[in-house]
Design a protein around this motif. Sequence first.
Motif, PDB file in Angstrom:
ATOM      1  N   ALA A 228      -5.999  11.652 -10.422  1.00  0.00           N
ATOM      2  CA  ALA A 228      -5.591  10.413 -10.022  1.00  0.00           C
ATOM      3  C   ALA A 228      -6.635   9.546 -10.126  1.00  0.00           C
ATOM      4  CB  ALA A 228      -4.917  10.269  -8.886  1.00  0.00           C
ATOM      5  N   ALA A 229      -7.881  10.019 -10.513  1.00  0.00           N
ATOM      6  CA  ALA A 229      -9.271   9.161 -10.724  1.00  0.00           C
ATOM      7  C   ALA A 229      -9.195   7.959 -11.163  1.00  0.00           C
ATOM      8  CB  ALA A 229     -10.279  10.304 -11.115  1.00  0.00           C
ATOM      9  N   GLY A 230      -9.372   6.843 -10.763  1.00  0.00           N
ATOM     10  CA  GLY A 230      -9.586   5.535 -11.177  1.00  0.00           C
ATOM     11  C   GLY A 230      -8.153   4.882 -11.272  1.00  0.00           C
ATOM     12  N   ALA A 231      -7.186   5.366 -10.716  1.00  0.00           N
ATOM     13  CA  ALA A 231      -5.624   5.137 -10.782  1.00  0.00           C
ATOM     14  C   ALA A 231      -5.518   3.611  -9.969  1.00  0.00           C
ATOM     15  CB  ALA A 231      -4.783   5.981 -10.027  1.00  0.00           C
ATOM     16  N   LEU A 232      -6.382   3.179  -9.019  1.00  0.00           N
ATOM     17  CA  LEU A 232      -6.351   1.938  -8.538  1.00  0.00           C
ATOM     18  C   LEU A 232      -6.819   0.734  -9.398  1.00  0.00           C
ATOM     19  CD1 LEU A 232      -6.829   3.096  -4.755  1.00  0.00           C
ATOM     20  CD2 LEU A 232      -4.881   2.425  -5.945  1.00  0.00           C
ATOM     21  N   ARG A 233      -7.755   1.365 -10.302  1.00  0.00           N
ATOM     22  CA  ARG A 233      -8.205   0.138 -11.391  1.00  0.00           C
ATOM     23  C   ARG A 233      -7.258  -0.253 -12.359  1.00  0.00           C
ATOM     24  NH1 ARG A 233     -12.790   3.888 -11.159  1.00  0.00           N
ATOM     25  NH2 ARG A 233     -14.436   3.031  -9.856  1.00  0.00           N
ATOM     26  N   LEU A 234      -6.095   0.801 -12.509  1.00  0.00           N
ATOM     27  CA  LEU A 234      -5.033   0.478 -13.567  1.00  0.00           C
ATOM     28  C   LEU A 234      -4.090  -0.490 -13.089  1.00  0.00           C
ATOM     29  CD1 LEU A 234      -4.491   4.191 -14.620  1.00  0.00           C
ATOM     30  CD2 LEU A 234      -6.203   2.586 -15.715  1.00  0.00           C
ATOM     31  N   GLY A 235      -3.466  -1.028 -14.121  1.00  0.00           N
ATOM     32  CA  GLY A 235      -2.396  -1.888 -13.718  1.00  0.00           C
ATOM     33  C   GLY A 235      -1.014  -1.054 -13.349  1.00  0.00           C
ATOM     34  N   ASP A 236       0.019  -1.591 -12.985  1.00  0.00           N
ATOM     35  CA  ASP A 236       1.178  -0.728 -12.532  1.00  0.00           C
ATOM     36  C   ASP A 236       1.774   0.033 -13.553  1.00  0.00           C
ATOM     37  OD1 ASP A 236       0.867  -1.900  -9.871  1.00  0.00           O
ATOM     38  OD2 ASP A 236       2.586  -3.197 -10.193  1.00  0.00           O
ATOM     39  N   ALA A 237       1.860  -0.503 -14.758  1.00  0.00           N
ATOM     40  CA  ALA A 237       2.523   0.238 -15.913  1.00  0.00           C
ATOM     41  C   ALA A 237       1.645   1.332 -16.240  1.00  0.00           C
ATOM     42  CB  ALA A 237       2.594  -0.771 -17.060  1.00  0.00           C
ATOM     43  N   ALA A 238       0.259   1.096 -16.569  1.00  0.00           N
ATOM     44  CA  ALA A 238      -0.397   2.415 -16.591  1.00  0.00           C
ATOM     45  C   ALA A 238      -0.598   3.283 -15.725  1.00  0.00           C
ATOM     46  CB  ALA A 238      -1.998   1.702 -17.165  1.00  0.00           C
ATOM     47  N   ALA A 239      -0.754   2.735 -14.657  1.00  0.00           N
ATOM     48  CA  ALA A 239      -0.695   3.814 -13.322  1.00  0.00           C
ATOM     49  C   ALA A 239       0.459   4.463 -13.235  1.00  0.00           C
ATOM     50  CB  ALA A 239      -1.015   2.935 -12.050  1.00  0.00           C
ATOM     51  N   GLY A 240       1.668   4.265 -13.700  1.00  0.00           N
ATOM     52  CA  GLY A 240       2.855   4.754 -13.742  1.00  0.00           C
ATOM     53  C   GLY A 240       2.987   5.842 -14.554  1.00  0.00           C
ATOM     54  N   THR A 241       2.080   5.952 -15.638  1.00  0.00           N
ATOM     55  CA  THR A 241       2.120   7.146 -16.313  1.00  0.00           C
ATOM     56  C   THR A 241       1.084   8.269 -15.836  1.00  0.00           C
ATOM     57  OG1 THR A 241       0.050   6.231 -17.585  1.00  0.00           O
ATOM     58  CG2 THR A 241       2.291   5.801 -18.470  1.00  0.00           C
ATOM     59  N   VAL A 242       0.474   8.039 -14.484  1.00  0.00           N
ATOM     60  CA  VAL A 242      -0.321   9.008 -14.154  1.00  0.00           C
ATOM     61  C   VAL A 242       0.026   9.440 -12.729  1.00  0.00           C
ATOM     62  CG1 VAL A 242      -2.588   9.456 -13.321  1.00  0.00           C
ATOM     63  CG2 VAL A 242      -2.185   7.943 -15.320  1.00  0.00           C
ATOM     64  N   VAL A 243       0.490   8.436 -11.814  1.00  0.00           N
ATOM     65  CA  VAL A 243       1.106   8.841 -10.470  1.00  0.00           C
ATOM     66  C   VAL A 243       2.319   8.136 -10.111  1.00  0.00           C
ATOM     67  CG1 VAL A 243      -1.702   8.786  -9.744  1.00  0.00           C
ATOM     68  CG2 VAL A 243      -0.248   6.652  -9.734  1.00  0.00           C
ATOM     69  N   TYR A 244       2.771   8.486  -9.180  1.00  0.00           N
ATOM     70  CA  TYR A 244       4.183   7.687  -8.574  1.00  0.00           C
ATOM     71  C   TYR A 244       3.680   6.541  -7.911  1.00  0.00           C
ATOM     72  CZ  TYR A 244       5.695  12.752  -8.938  1.00  0.00           C
ATOM     73  OH  TYR A 244       6.405  13.983  -9.391  1.00  0.00           O
ATOM     74  N   VAL A 245       4.370   5.331  -8.344  1.00  0.00           N
ATOM     75  CA  VAL A 245       3.987   4.169  -7.969  1.00  0.00           C
ATOM     76  C   VAL A 245       4.739   3.718  -6.845  1.00  0.00           C
ATOM     77  CG1 VAL A 245       2.855   3.275 -10.022  1.00  0.00           C
ATOM     78  CG2 VAL A 245       5.358   3.078  -9.853  1.00  0.00           C
ATOM     79  N   GLY A 246       5.939   4.220  -6.723  1.00  0.00           N
ATOM     80  CA  GLY A 246       6.821   3.930  -5.708  1.00  0.00           C
ATOM     81  C   GLY A 246       6.355   4.355  -4.079  1.00  0.00           C
ATOM     82  N   GLY A 247       6.597   3.737  -3.047  1.00  0.00           N
ATOM     83  CA  GLY A 247       6.099   4.262  -1.690  1.00  0.00           C
ATOM     84  C   GLY A 247       7.250   5.007  -0.952  1.00  0.00           C
ATOM     85  N   CYS A 248       6.564   5.548  -0.012  1.00  0.00           N
ATOM     86  CA  CYS A 248       7.546   6.700   0.824  1.00  0.00           C
ATOM     87  C   CYS A 248       8.317   6.288   1.834  1.00  0.00           C
ATOM     88  CB  CYS A 248       6.337   7.808   1.292  1.00  0.00           C
ATOM     89  SG  CYS A 248       5.480   8.451   0.043  1.00  0.00           S
ATOM     90  N   VAL A 249       7.981   5.106   2.321  1.00  0.00           N
ATOM     91  CA  VAL A 249       8.999   4.423   3.438  1.00  0.00           C
ATOM     92  C   VAL A 249      10.275   4.357   2.924  1.00  0.00           C
ATOM     93  CG1 VAL A 249       9.405   2.587   4.935  1.00  0.00           C
ATOM     94  CG2 VAL A 249       7.132   3.285   4.360  1.00  0.00           C
ATOM     95  N   ALA A 250      10.671   3.731   1.789  1.00  0.00           N
ATOM     96  CA  ALA A 250      11.902   3.624   1.213  1.00  0.00           C
ATOM     97  C   ALA A 250      12.539   5.182   1.035  1.00  0.00           C
ATOM     98  CB  ALA A 250      12.005   2.747   0.013  1.00  0.00           C
ATOM     99  N   GLN A 251      11.848   5.888   0.374  1.00  0.00           N
ATOM    100  CA  GLN A 251      12.354   7.247   0.080  1.00  0.00           C
ATOM    101  C   GLN A 251      12.802   8.108   1.226  1.00  0.00           C
ATOM    102  OE1 GLN A 251      12.888   8.434  -2.967  1.00  0.00           O
ATOM    103  NE2 GLN A 251      11.799   6.919  -4.138  1.00  0.00           N
ATOM    104  N   LEU A 252      11.895   7.989   2.271  1.00  0.00           N
ATOM    105  CA  LEU A 252      12.088   8.592   3.606  1.00  0.00           C
ATOM    106  C   LEU A 252      13.345   8.141   4.245  1.00  0.00           C
ATOM    107  CD1 LEU A 252       8.716   9.240   5.220  1.00  0.00           C
ATOM    108  CD2 LEU A 252      10.222  11.133   4.766  1.00  0.00           C
ATOM    109  N   SER A 253      13.501   6.721   4.186  1.00  0.00           N
ATOM    110  CA  SER A 253      14.790   6.437   4.665  1.00  0.00           C
ATOM    111  C   SER A 253      16.111   6.519   4.084  1.00  0.00           C
ATOM    112  CB  SER A 253      14.707   4.640   4.477  1.00  0.00           C
ATOM    113  OG  SER A 253      13.463   4.215   5.297  1.00  0.00           O
ATOM    114  N   ALA A 254      16.153   6.632   2.537  1.00  0.00           N
ATOM    115  CA  ALA A 254      17.105   7.297   1.824  1.00  0.00           C
ATOM    116  C   ALA A 254      17.287   8.680   1.959  1.00  0.00           C
ATOM    117  CB  ALA A 254      17.111   6.998   0.488  1.00  0.00           C
ATOM    118  N   TRP A 255      16.249   9.438   2.381  1.00  0.00           N
ATOM    119  CA  TRP A 255      16.563  10.929   2.788  1.00  0.00           C
ATOM    120  C   TRP A 255      16.979  11.019   3.962  1.00  0.00           C
ATOM    121  CZ3 TRP A 255      14.550  14.070   6.342  1.00  0.00           C
ATOM    122  CH2 TRP A 255      14.543  15.730   6.421  1.00  0.00           C
ATOM    123  N   PHE A 256      16.876  10.300   5.162  1.00  0.00           N
ATOM    124  CA  PHE A 256      17.306  10.398   6.340  1.00  0.00           C
ATOM    125  C   PHE A 256      18.800  10.171   6.178  1.00  0.00           C
ATOM    126  CE2 PHE A 256      13.099   9.896   8.198  1.00  0.00           C
ATOM    127  CZ  PHE A 256      13.152  11.164   9.034  1.00  0.00           C
TER     128      PHE A 256
END
Length: 292
Positions: A228-256
């Motif tokens: 994920a080197a340089g992922a924070l320099r990319l835009g959301d669309a470009a970063a979405g092809t490399v890393v998960y862009v969604g946060g974990c708080v919402a995912q954890l709430s849904a999991w609970f």
Amino acid sequence: QASRLVELPCSSDDSDGAMDLPASELDPAVSCSIPPSPSACSRCVRHLAFLWNLLFLLLGLLALAVGVWGLLAKGSAAGARFAPLGSDPMLLLVLAGLSASTVSLAGCLGALRSSPCLLRFFLGAVLAFAGLEVLAVLLVLAARHRLRDALRDALLLCLLRYQDEPDLRFLVDEVQQSLRCCGLGSYRDWEANPYFNCSAPGAQACSVPASCCLDPWQNGTVVNALCAAGALRLGDAAAGTVVYVGGCVAQLSAWFRSQAGAIVAGAAVLVLVEAVGALMALKMLGDVTARG
């Protein structure tokens, strides 16, 4: 013969001829009483209680050993310098293992030696644990609307100490890989970490952990730490092809929410285990008191 032995009068050197008196003139108050032997049910409960507490004693010792090993391993990795224990999750494991093993040991010895003191301690400890669990449930229900904020604060602490705490790093990586998320609200939350900030020196600057990568494997066998080197320099669309862009708080709430049934079932099993232990302790304590 046992019933006839119970009715035999007590003999003493000071009462001459007491044994010569007819049975009708004997005072029942001076008759010797032999405590009744434990019934088959009482012996079964005693053995079952011993094995029951022995099982939880072994589990408690295992948890205690794992917690101590984790603390020692972290101290060795940090140059024999421990992190603050108040923020160390391994400390919770140590305390839980120590409490469980202590109470279970009291239950084992109380069942083995038929000790009223140990049985009362075991029963009181089980009731105290049950009371704390009920209090925790009530607090969760009363503050359920604040749990999301508390979860966010806990994850933020993990994010800030990601590089400094090996167990927190392991926890964060497991959450991000399992839930396919990155950061709190989004992957850009990792800018708050001093190692991943774009102004930080080193190869990890302006990147996110490898657990955020869509494909963290190199050649399918080794984790690529710089996937994920340089992922924070990319835009959301470009970063979405490399890393998960969604946060974990919402995912954890849904999991609970999805695991609510399993959590309730686990709590019910825990209450059942404590109730069985308390009932066996009460049965043994009643038998000991009756024989005493």
